[in-house]
Design a protein around this motif. Structure first.
Motif, PDB file in Angstrom:
ATOM      1  N   LEU A  16      -5.615 -45.295   6.449  1.00  0.00           N
ATOM      2  CA  LEU A  16      -5.586 -44.240   7.458  1.00  0.00           C
ATOM      3  C   LEU A  16      -4.957 -42.969   6.900  1.00  0.00           C
ATOM      4  N   ALA A  17      -3.862 -43.122   6.136  1.00  0.00           N
ATOM      5  CA  ALA A  17      -3.236 -41.956   5.514  1.00  0.00           C
ATOM      6  C   ALA A  17      -4.192 -41.291   4.526  1.00  0.00           C
ATOM      7  N   GLY A  18      -4.930 -42.102   3.764  1.00  0.00           N
ATOM      8  CA  GLY A  18      -5.899 -41.555   2.831  1.00  0.00           C
ATOM      9  C   GLY A  18      -7.022 -40.814   3.539  1.00  0.00           C
ATOM     10  N   LEU A  19      -7.450 -41.334   4.697  1.00  0.00           N
ATOM     11  CA  LEU A  19      -8.470 -40.635   5.479  1.00  0.00           C
ATOM     12  C   LEU A  19      -7.979 -39.266   5.913  1.00  0.00           C
ATOM     13  N   MET A  20      -6.731 -39.201   6.391  1.00  0.00           N
ATOM     14  CA  MET A  20      -6.196 -37.925   6.858  1.00  0.00           C
ATOM     15  C   MET A  20      -6.112 -36.918   5.719  1.00  0.00           C
ATOM     16  N   LEU A  21      -5.549 -37.329   4.583  1.00  0.00           N
ATOM     17  CA  LEU A  21      -5.380 -36.409   3.467  1.00  0.00           C
ATOM     18  C   LEU A  21      -6.716 -36.050   2.814  1.00  0.00           C
ATOM     19  N   GLY A  22      -7.627 -37.018   2.755  1.00  0.00           N
ATOM     20  CA  GLY A  22      -8.955 -36.721   2.231  1.00  0.00           C
ATOM     21  C   GLY A  22      -9.720 -35.775   3.132  1.00  0.00           C
ATOM     22  N   ALA A  23      -9.575 -35.954   4.458  1.00  0.00           N
ATOM     23  CA  ALA A  23     -10.236 -35.056   5.402  1.00  0.00           C
ATOM     24  C   ALA A  23      -9.662 -33.646   5.298  1.00  0.00           C
ATOM     25  N   LEU A  24      -8.353 -33.550   5.053  1.00  0.00           N
ATOM     26  CA  LEU A  24      -7.744 -32.236   4.839  1.00  0.00           C
ATOM     27  C   LEU A  24      -8.337 -31.563   3.608  1.00  0.00           C
ATOM     28  N   GLY A  25      -8.435 -32.314   2.506  1.00  0.00           N
ATOM     29  CA  GLY A  25      -9.034 -31.749   1.305  1.00  0.00           C
ATOM     30  C   GLY A  25     -10.484 -31.359   1.516  1.00  0.00           C
ATOM     31  N   MET A  26     -11.219 -32.158   2.271  1.00  0.00           N
ATOM     32  CA  MET A  26     -12.617 -31.841   2.549  1.00  0.00           C
ATOM     33  C   MET A  26     -12.735 -30.562   3.364  1.00  0.00           C
ATOM     34  N   PHE A  27     -11.838 -30.405   4.333  1.00  0.00           N
ATOM     35  CA  PHE A  27     -11.841 -29.189   5.136  1.00  0.00           C
ATOM     36  C   PHE A  27     -11.524 -27.968   4.277  1.00  0.00           C
ATOM     37  N   LEU A  28     -10.546 -28.095   3.381  1.00  0.00           N
ATOM     38  CA  LEU A  28     -10.214 -26.984   2.494  1.00  0.00           C
ATOM     39  C   LEU A  28     -11.375 -26.646   1.566  1.00  0.00           C
ATOM     40  N   SER A  29     -12.094 -27.679   1.101  1.00  0.00           N
ATOM     41  CA  SER A  29     -13.216 -27.429   0.191  1.00  0.00           C
ATOM     42  C   SER A  29     -14.317 -26.638   0.872  1.00  0.00           C
ATOM     43  N   SER A  30     -14.430 -26.771   2.188  1.00  0.00           N
ATOM     44  CA  SER A  30     -15.457 -26.023   2.914  1.00  0.00           C
ATOM     45  C   SER A  30     -15.108 -24.548   3.036  1.00  0.00           C
ATOM     46  N   LEU A  31     -13.832 -24.213   2.841  1.00  0.00           N
ATOM     47  CA  LEU A  31     -13.384 -22.823   2.984  1.00  0.00           C
ATOM     48  C   LEU A  31     -13.307 -22.091   1.650  1.00  0.00           C
ATOM     49  N   ILE A  32     -13.378 -22.830   0.543  1.00  0.00           N
ATOM     50  CA  ILE A  32     -13.216 -22.229  -0.780  1.00  0.00           C
ATOM     51  C   ILE A  32     -14.588 -21.870  -1.339  1.00  0.00           C
ATOM     52  N   LYS A  33     -14.751 -20.615  -1.727  1.00  0.00           N
ATOM     53  CA  LYS A  33     -16.052 -20.145  -2.194  1.00  0.00           C
ATOM     54  C   LYS A  33     -16.267 -20.396  -3.677  1.00  0.00           C
ATOM     55  N   GLN A  34     -15.187 -20.335  -4.461  1.00  0.00           N
ATOM     56  CA  GLN A  34     -15.331 -20.465  -5.904  1.00  0.00           C
ATOM     57  C   GLN A  34     -14.386 -21.526  -6.434  1.00  0.00           C
ATOM     58  N   LEU A  35     -14.826 -22.205  -7.484  1.00  0.00           N
ATOM     59  CA  LEU A  35     -14.042 -23.282  -8.079  1.00  0.00           C
ATOM     60  C   LEU A  35     -12.721 -22.768  -8.637  1.00  0.00           C
ATOM     61  N   GLU A  36     -12.721 -21.518  -9.141  1.00  0.00           N
ATOM     62  CA  GLU A  36     -11.510 -20.968  -9.763  1.00  0.00           C
ATOM     63  C   GLU A  36     -10.380 -20.796  -8.757  1.00  0.00           C
TER      64      GLU A  36
END
Length: 289
Positions: free
Chosen positions: A172-192
């Motif tokens: 469950l903790a991994g789901l929460m932190l992974g979902a946070l990272g997934m949400f952040l990845s949707s907001l980042i335009k460039q890999l750098e």
């Protein structure tokens, strides 16, 4: 003619193609296998995921053992070594970094086209994202248990039942932190730009929590920092794992982690929606996001 020109929603396409449970399971299996193969081909990722928490356990904890005592607080029945106290937090560190690494791979896949190919498949968008999230959590769970096996030889041991009880807490903790990272990845335009975002998120979340120090000590030192720790979802992820180690359920932590998981995952699904997220950003930038 107008209706035919409109894009068909993902779920409707899946229904029209007659996808059933076996097809969804095959898709889930494919994503899990792909993530597993990527992990096996990146041995340095496995090593780095263990070196970081082991350094904290062997060096940092050894230095603070005599300075920072841990009183008898739930779930502990007696005084414990500082290494024992920080072990749940180090498990959370592995989950946190793994979640961010998984989201980094999503940003990379989006730039190279793999993620775009996945998201235009006829399967529902939410199912693809959840499958990707589950694959990342499965990899992080392996890392955590390898770390716990090494820590066991360092005399950091929990009751035997605890190693089974922490599995749902870690999941469950991994789901929460992974979902946070997934949400952040949707907001980042460039890999750098991702490295800066990772540092801005990871280190404040980790240090402003109960991973390294009991909250009562934080409250004595800084009431403001104590309030920040209480607002930090990572604090509740660590406490959920800590209590699970001793066969107990910390209900407040369980509720908070579950709630934040839904919030982060819901935000990621909305952000990756073609009418809100990637397509709009692509049009705004005039190229690949």
């Amino acid at each position: 003619m107008t209706d035919m020109a409109q894009p068909v929603p993902d779920a409707t396409m899946a229904e029209r193609t007659g996808f059933g449970l076996p097809h969804y399971l095959i898709c889930l299996k494919g994503i899990l296998v792909r993530e597993g193969l990527r992990y096996l081909n990146q041995r340095e990722r496995f090593i780095s995921s263990l070196v970081r928490p082991l350094l904290w356990l062997f060096i940092f904890a050894a230095g603070f053992r005599q300075v920072l005592g841990v009183s008898i607080i739930p779930p502990y029945q007696t005084y414990v070594l500082y290494e024992v106290y920080i072990t749940p937090g180090l498990c959370g560190m592995i989950l946190l970094f793994s979640g961010m690494q998984s989201s980094l791979s999503m940003v990379y896949d989006r730039e190279t086209g793999n993620m775009r190919t996945l998201l235009v498949s006829p399967f529902p968008r939410w199912f693809l994202l959840v499958s990707k999230l589950l694959a990342g959590v499965a990899v992080s769970l392996i890392q955590v248990y390898v770390f716990l096996a090494i820590a066991w030889f360092w005399d950091v041991k929990a009751p035997l039942i605890g190693y089974f009880m922490i599995l749902p807490a870690l999941f469950l903790a991994g789901l929460m932190l992974g979902a946070l990272g997934m949400f952040l990845s949707s907001l980042i335009k460039q890999l750098e730009n991702f490295a800066g975002i990772m540092n801005f998120v990871i280190f404040p979340m980790y240090f402003a929590s109960s991973a390294l120090y009991p909250l009562w000590r934080v409250q004595e030192a800084s009431p403001l920092l104590y309030k920040i720790c209480l607002l930090n979802p990572f604090t509740y992820a660590v406490e959920l794992v800590r209590f699970a180690f001793y066969g107990q359920i910390e209900w407040t932590s369980l509720a908070v982690v579950a709630a934040f998981t839904l919030v982060f995952l819901g935000g990621a699904i909305l952000a990756y929606d073609p009418s809100r997220g990637l397509i709009i950003r692509k049009q705004d930038t005039g190229g690949n996001s």
